[in-house]
Design an enzyme around this catalytic site. Structure first.
Site, PDB file in Angstrom:
ATOM      1  N   ASN A  11       0.720  -1.122  -0.088  1.00 45.74           N
ATOM      2  CA  ASN A  11      -0.002   0.093   0.097  1.00 45.74           C
ATOM      3  C   ASN A  11       0.951   1.186  -0.099  1.00 45.74           C
ATOM      4  OD1 ASN A  11      -1.341   2.452   1.302  1.00 45.74           O
ATOM      5  ND2 ASN A  11      -3.032   0.971   2.146  1.00 45.74           N
ATOM      6  N   LYS A  14       0.366   3.906   3.055  1.00 51.15           N
ATOM      7  CA  LYS A  14       1.180   3.504   4.280  1.00 51.15           C
ATOM      8  C   LYS A  14       2.632   3.777   4.051  1.00 51.15           C
ATOM      9  CE  LYS A  14      -1.671   0.038   6.162  1.00 51.15           C
ATOM     10  NZ  LYS A  14      -1.910  -1.606   6.514  1.00 51.15           N
ATOM     11  N   GLU A  41      -0.336 -13.834   3.225  1.00 54.84           N
ATOM     12  CA  GLU A  41      -1.687 -14.161   3.478  1.00 54.84           C
ATOM     13  C   GLU A  41      -1.921 -13.844   4.892  1.00 54.84           C
ATOM     14  OE1 GLU A  41      -5.228 -17.033   2.738  1.00 54.84           O
ATOM     15  OE2 GLU A  41      -3.210 -17.669   1.899  1.00 54.84           O
ATOM     16  N   ASP A  70      -0.876  -4.142  11.094  1.00 55.87           N
ATOM     17  CA  ASP A  70      -2.335  -4.807  11.004  1.00 55.87           C
ATOM     18  C   ASP A  70      -3.271  -3.684  11.818  1.00 55.87           C
ATOM     19  OD1 ASP A  70      -3.683  -6.580   9.510  1.00 55.87           O
ATOM     20  OD2 ASP A  70      -4.175  -7.644  11.248  1.00 55.87           O
ATOM     21  N   SER A  71      -4.428  -3.495  11.312  1.00 57.20           N
ATOM     22  CA  SER A  71      -5.406  -2.565  11.952  1.00 57.20           C
ATOM     23  C   SER A  71      -6.759  -3.024  11.537  1.00 57.20           C
ATOM     24  CB  SER A  71      -5.025  -1.152  11.662  1.00 57.20           C
ATOM     25  OG  SER A  71      -5.125  -1.017  10.148  1.00 57.20           O
ATOM     26  N   LYS A 175      -5.915  13.693  13.199  1.00 57.66           N
ATOM     27  CA  LYS A 175      -6.265  12.301  13.290  1.00 57.66           C
ATOM     28  C   LYS A 175      -5.273  11.654  13.684  1.00 57.66           C
ATOM     29  CE  LYS A 175      -7.198   8.107  10.607  1.00 57.66           C
ATOM     30  NZ  LYS A 175      -7.425   7.372   9.510  1.00 57.66           N
ATOM     31  N   HIS A 180      -5.298   5.149  16.508  1.00 60.59           N
ATOM     32  CA  HIS A 180      -4.694   3.861  16.814  1.00 60.59           C
ATOM     33  C   HIS A 180      -3.228   3.883  16.059  1.00 60.59           C
ATOM     34  CE1 HIS A 180      -6.822   3.996  13.366  1.00 60.59           C
ATOM     35  NE2 HIS A 180      -6.713   2.649  12.814  1.00 60.59           N
TER      36      HIS A 180
HETATM   37  P1  IMP Z   1      -5.138  -3.812   6.809  1.00 60.26           P
HETATM   38  O1  IMP Z   1      -4.501  -2.796   5.986  1.00 60.26           O
HETATM   39  O2  IMP Z   1      -5.006  -5.311   6.740  1.00 60.26           O
HETATM   40  O3  IMP Z   1      -4.488  -3.256   8.211  1.00 60.26           O
HETATM   41  O4  IMP Z   1      -6.510  -3.232   6.927  1.00 60.26           O
HETATM   42  C1  IMP Z   1      -7.198  -2.505   7.596  1.00 60.26           C
HETATM   43  C2  IMP Z   1      -8.625  -2.086   7.466  1.00 60.26           C
HETATM   44  O5  IMP Z   1      -9.198  -1.744   8.697  1.00 60.26           O
HETATM   45  C3  IMP Z   1      -8.804  -1.144   6.540  1.00 60.26           C
HETATM   46  O6  IMP Z   1      -8.982  -1.661   5.134  1.00 60.26           O
HETATM   47  C4  IMP Z   1      -9.990  -0.263   7.298  1.00 60.26           C
HETATM   48  O7  IMP Z   1     -10.940  -1.173   6.809  1.00 60.26           O
HETATM   49  C5  IMP Z   1      -9.977  -0.411   8.508  1.00 60.26           C
HETATM   50  N1  IMP Z   1      -9.147   0.704   9.153  1.00 60.26           N
HETATM   51  C6  IMP Z   1      -7.847   0.351   9.809  1.00 60.26           C
HETATM   52  N2  IMP Z   1      -7.318   1.721  10.074  1.00 60.26           N
HETATM   53  C7  IMP Z   1      -8.248   2.571   9.544  1.00 60.26           C
HETATM   54  C8  IMP Z   1      -8.420   3.959   9.904  1.00 60.26           C
HETATM   55  O8  IMP Z   1      -7.487   4.817  10.295  1.00 60.26           O
HETATM   56  N3  IMP Z   1      -9.410   4.651   9.271  1.00 60.26           N
HETATM   57  C9  IMP Z   1     -10.625   3.846   8.862  1.00 60.26           C
HETATM   58  N4  IMP Z   1     -10.346   2.710   8.564  1.00 60.26           N
HETATM   59  C10 IMP Z   1      -9.451   1.917   9.022  1.00 60.26           C
END
Ligand code: IMP
Length: 195
Positions: A11, A14, A41, A70-71, A175, A180
């Site tokens: 990404n 990021k 994965e 991861d979030s 923000k 987080h």
């Molecule tokens: P990752 O890239 O696998 O960590 O996916 C994180 C997913 O969690 C994103 O696609 C969003 O759906 C959600 N997400 C995580 N952080 C945020 C944020 O700061 N704002 C809005 N959605 C978030």
């Protein structure tokens, strides 16, 4: 002190954020794509497991230190869903649809408590050292009234505790001070760089 770091993500948004934060500290940043590293994965059931999986796999393949995050969004009335499955909750990554689905699920739940939080875990894996973790969390609530056009994902429906505006109505700086990811990154910078 870390001199180079692979960001375990394809990404570009990021990667740019991490570049902006870490290059001024003298760290050479590589993206996973730049080094032709594969997608890993996310088979874990927690943010920590998924972040570790990504950092450990790509550090092993590249032989370099690697940082992964991861979030996701956890909604209390939905038993913590979508949680680690947040990215996959959106059909074809369409977050307009995902937000409508989320609001409908909440309406159907019959609960009037729409409390939620975002969580983020960063995993740092250096070859020959145990993985280190940094975490951040922001409490808030979901609103049925989607507002704002900044940010991404579920930002237009998330109002952090103590505020009356959604994340999508805030500047990226405001923000990041609350979020987080901002908190996890601040803990990482403090510990790894004394910054
Ligand atoms: P990752 O890239 O696998 O960590 O996916 C994180 C997913 O969690 C994103 O696609 C969003 O759906 C959600 N997400 C995580 N952080 C945020 C944020 O700061 N704002 C809005 N959605 C978030």
């Amino acid at each position: 002190m870390l001199k180079e770091l692979v960001i375990a993500s394809h990404n570009q948004g990021k990667i740019n954020e991490f570049k902006q934060m870490l290059e001024p500290l003298g760290v050479k940043i590589y993206s996973a794509s730049e080094l032709n590293l594969p997608d890993v994965e996310e088979t874990g059931t927690t943010f920590k497991e998924n972040a570790a999986l990504k950092a450990e796999a790509l550090s092993q393949i590249s032989g370099k230190p690697c940082l992964a995050d991861d979030s996701g969004l956890c909604v209390d009335a939905l038993g913590g869903r979508p949680g680690v499955y947040s990215a996959r909750y959106a059909p074809n990554r369409d977050f307009d649809k995902a937000m409508i689905m989320l609001i409908n699920e909440l309406k159907d739940s019959g609960s009037d408590d729409w409390s939620a939080h975002f969580s983020c875990v960063l995993a740092l894996k250096e070859p020959d050292r145990p993985t280190r973790f940094y975490e951040g969390k922001v409490e808030g609530r979901i609103t049925a009234d989607r507002k704002g056009s900044n940010g991404f994902g579920f930002d237009p429906v998330f109002i952090p505790q103590g505020y009356e505006r959604t994340f999508a109505e805030m500047s990226s700086e405001e923000k990041q001070n609350l979020s987080h990811r901002g908190k996890a990154v601040a803990a990482f910078l403090q510990k790894e760089f004394n910054a």
